[in-house]
Design an enzyme around this catalytic site. Structure first.
Site, PDB file in Angstrom:
ATOM      1  N   HIS A  59       9.872  23.262 -49.355  1.00 17.72           N
ATOM      2  CA  HIS A  59      10.679  24.490 -49.301  1.00 17.72           C
ATOM      3  C   HIS A  59      11.357  24.763 -50.643  1.00 17.72           C
ATOM      4  O   HIS A  59      12.502  25.203 -50.701  1.00 17.72           O
ATOM      5  CB  HIS A  59      11.745  24.404 -48.201  1.00 17.72           C
ATOM      6  CG  HIS A  59      11.210  24.038 -46.852  1.00 17.72           C
ATOM      7  ND1 HIS A  59      10.598  24.947 -46.015  1.00 17.72           N
ATOM      8  CD2 HIS A  59      11.175  22.852 -46.184  1.00 17.72           C
ATOM      9  CE1 HIS A  59      10.217  24.341 -44.900  1.00 17.72           C
ATOM     10  NE2 HIS A  59      10.548  23.067 -44.988  1.00 17.72           N
ATOM     11  N   ASN A 131      10.818  26.238 -38.997  1.00 23.79           N
ATOM     12  CA  ASN A 131       9.706  26.891 -39.684  1.00 23.79           C
ATOM     13  C   ASN A 131       9.331  28.167 -38.949  1.00 23.79           C
ATOM     14  O   ASN A 131       9.932  28.510 -37.931  1.00 23.79           O
ATOM     15  CB  ASN A 131       8.481  25.959 -39.736  1.00 23.79           C
ATOM     16  CG  ASN A 131       8.608  24.857 -40.767  1.00 23.79           C
ATOM     17  OD1 ASN A 131       9.235  25.024 -41.807  1.00 23.79           O
ATOM     18  ND2 ASN A 131       8.014  23.713 -40.480  1.00 23.79           N
ATOM     19  N   TYR A 339      17.250  14.508 -44.212  1.00 25.56           N
ATOM     20  CA  TYR A 339      17.563  15.789 -44.841  1.00 25.56           C
ATOM     21  C   TYR A 339      18.910  15.760 -45.556  1.00 25.56           C
ATOM     22  O   TYR A 339      19.030  16.235 -46.685  1.00 25.56           O
ATOM     23  CB  TYR A 339      17.498  16.916 -43.808  1.00 25.56           C
ATOM     24  CG  TYR A 339      16.120  17.509 -43.708  1.00 25.56           C
ATOM     25  CD1 TYR A 339      15.020  16.702 -43.403  1.00 25.56           C
ATOM     26  CD2 TYR A 339      15.890  18.853 -43.931  1.00 25.56           C
ATOM     27  CE1 TYR A 339      13.750  17.224 -43.320  1.00 25.56           C
ATOM     28  CE2 TYR A 339      14.617  19.389 -43.856  1.00 25.56           C
ATOM     29  CZ  TYR A 339      13.551  18.569 -43.546  1.00 25.56           C
ATOM     30  OH  TYR A 339      12.289  19.094 -43.474  1.00 25.56           O
TER      31      TYR A 339
END
EC number: 1.11.1.6
Length: 500
Positions: A59, A131, A339
């Site tokens: 991303h 997504n 993350y």
């Protein structure tokens, strides 16, 4: 004729001292060497080479905007989260929409798109990091391998061989591959695509009842997509096509909107359904768990500074609030750590203090110091327990207990539920003839110069899904229909643990 003059802004160094000369470096004489005491030159160059922060591993290139989230339906029977406490309630938010594997290249190039939302709730930030596809891969242990397979090889260029070698060795990838190779594979813009939380999450209410949930965000602008040929033309003219489209639409006052839906599964149903409800390669049938409209959001304010707000925005599935929790989804479990840790590497341990990431509610964490610290801890005791009543825990917000069982081991998830073909088969059979042909053609174009044994391997997976899928794919790739099974004898992957 009079000319309006803008107020003069005087140039200063970063310490506030005035810059006397921004045109000429300090030298010994007209033709002499530079002097190391040229403070402005030193500062200017030192800052310049540090302007670029580490690129996101996935991303990397995206657009973002601030917006408003509005509740349209009461779901307090499912969750105690205050963001959903009443119909009509509005919450400030930030959304980042991005390409996935395309590094910082053209917007119209890669197929999957990231769909990340940050809600600034009164109980803390809640992030949905998803997504534009409802499925993905089942175990984050393979995520680094996926990254390496779909991005540049060690030879510094992307490789269809690497990409499809990886995908075809994982039959569980076929559902995602079928989606991204379909006519919906390349969105025309960020405004014209749906978003999905993808994972199974949990909700719990004031009574302590838990429900499993999936989040869906449907574009009110409708779905628009590009063919490979249309995308190629756009890439040749405008590598920022998606960014430009979103920014200019908001500037015109054409605020893009999405409707939020949830699918809700009672906690006990997870043990009864004939599929693995926490498997990220699966969707929940809507006939069993219909979509429930919950809210809508619009993106209505562009960032004033792209770097400050979009590049420095940091999303993590671990940003949860009371009433919204995780699930046994393996991929989600790993992302809960990975993350946030990626943001610590990219932005520093205090990335949550960057304005776009900062909660709008008071924060009373006793974590302290570290690179980039910008807030003060005014309490005298930075530890707990202490004698001053500070940093007291809040047991009223504890999540309901979750019953688990089983021995700890590296369990083969394929032994639990190895049906990776029923759902892509159902998707394939929903397509009309034109959509099926687009799937075949897009696959053939994407496989490019990959070796035939990899193409045959993928086609075998397609045949296992549906004979028509295999036949159409074979024809588009120029393969002989009778050969896929015979080609097994020359496939080097047959010695890799019986993956095929």
């Amino acid at each position: 004729m009079t000319t309006s003059k803008c107020p003069v802004t005087h140039l200063t160094m970063n310490n506030g001292a005035p810059v006397a000369d921004n045109q000429n470096s300090l030298t010994a004489g007209t033709r002499g060497p530079l002097l190391t005491q040229d403070l402005w030159l030193n500062e200017k160059l030192a800052d310049f080479v540090r302007e670029v922060i580490p690129e996101r591993r996935m991303h990397a290139k995206g657009s973002g905007a601030f917006g408003t989230f509005t509740v349209t339906r009461d779901i307090t029977k499912y969750t105690r989260a205050k963001i959903f406490s009443e119909v009509g309630k509005k919450t400030e938010m930030f959304g980042r929409l991005a390409t996935v594997a395309g590094e910082r290249g053209a917007d119209a190039y890669t197929r999957v798109r990231g769909f990340a939302l940050k809600f600034y709730t009164e109980e803390g930030n809640w992030d949905v990091v998803g997504n534009n596809t409802p499925v993905f891969y089942p175990d984050l242990r393979k995520f680094p391998d996926l990254n390496k397979a779909v991005k540049r090889s060690a030879h510094q260029y992307s490789s269809a061989t690497n990409n499809w070698d990886f995908w075809a060795l994982l039959p569980e990838a076929l559902h995602q591959v079928t989606i991204v190779m379909s006519d919906r594979g390349i969105p025309a813009s960020y405004r014209h695509m749906h978003g999905f939380g993808s994972h199974t999450y949990s909700l719990w209410n004031e009574a302590g009842e838990r429900f499993w949930v999936k989040f869906h965000f449907r574009s009110q602008q409708g779905i628009k997509n590009l063919t490979n040929e249309e995308a190629a033309k756009i890439i040749a003219d405008d590598r920022e096509s998606h960014q430009r489209d979103l920014y200019e639409a908001i500037e015109r006052g054409e605020f893009p909107k999405w409707t939020m839906y949830i699918q809700v599964m009672p906690e006990a149903d997870a043990a009864k359904v004939p599929y693995h409800p926490f498997d990220l390669t699966k969707v929940w049938p809507k006939k069993d768990y219909p979509l429930i409209e919950v809210a809508e959001f619009e993106l209505n304010r562009n960032p004033e500074n792209f770097f400050a707000d979009v590049e420095q925005s940091a999303f993590a599935p671990s940003n949860l609030v009371p009433g919204i929790g995780a699930s046994p989804d393996k991929m989600l479990q790993a992302r809960l750590f990975n993350y946030a840790d990626a943001q610590r590497y990219r932005l520093g341990v205090n990335f949550r203090q960057i304005p776009v990431n900062r909660p709008r509610c008071p924060v009373h964490s006793n974590q302290r110091d570290g690179q980039g610290r910008a807030t003060e801890l005014r309490q005298p005791a930075h530890y707990e327990p202490n004698s001053f009543g500070q940093w007291s825990q809040q047991p009223d917000f504890a999540e309901p207990p979750l019953k688990i069982n089983g021995d700890a081991a590296h369990w083969d998830y394929r032994q639990d539920d190895d049906d990776y073909f029923s759902q892509p088969r159902a998707l394939f059979n929903l397509m009309n003839d034109a959509q099926k042909q687009a799937l075949f053609d897009n696959t053939a174009a994407a496989m490019g110069d990959a070796p035939d044994f990899i193409k045959y391997r993928h086609i075998r997976n397609c045949y296992r899904c549906d004979p028509a899928y295999g036949e159409g794919g074979s024809k588009a790739l120029g393969l002989t229909v009778e050969e896929p099974q015979a080609a097994r004898a020359t496939d080097p992957a047959l010695g890799q643990g019986g993956l095929l």
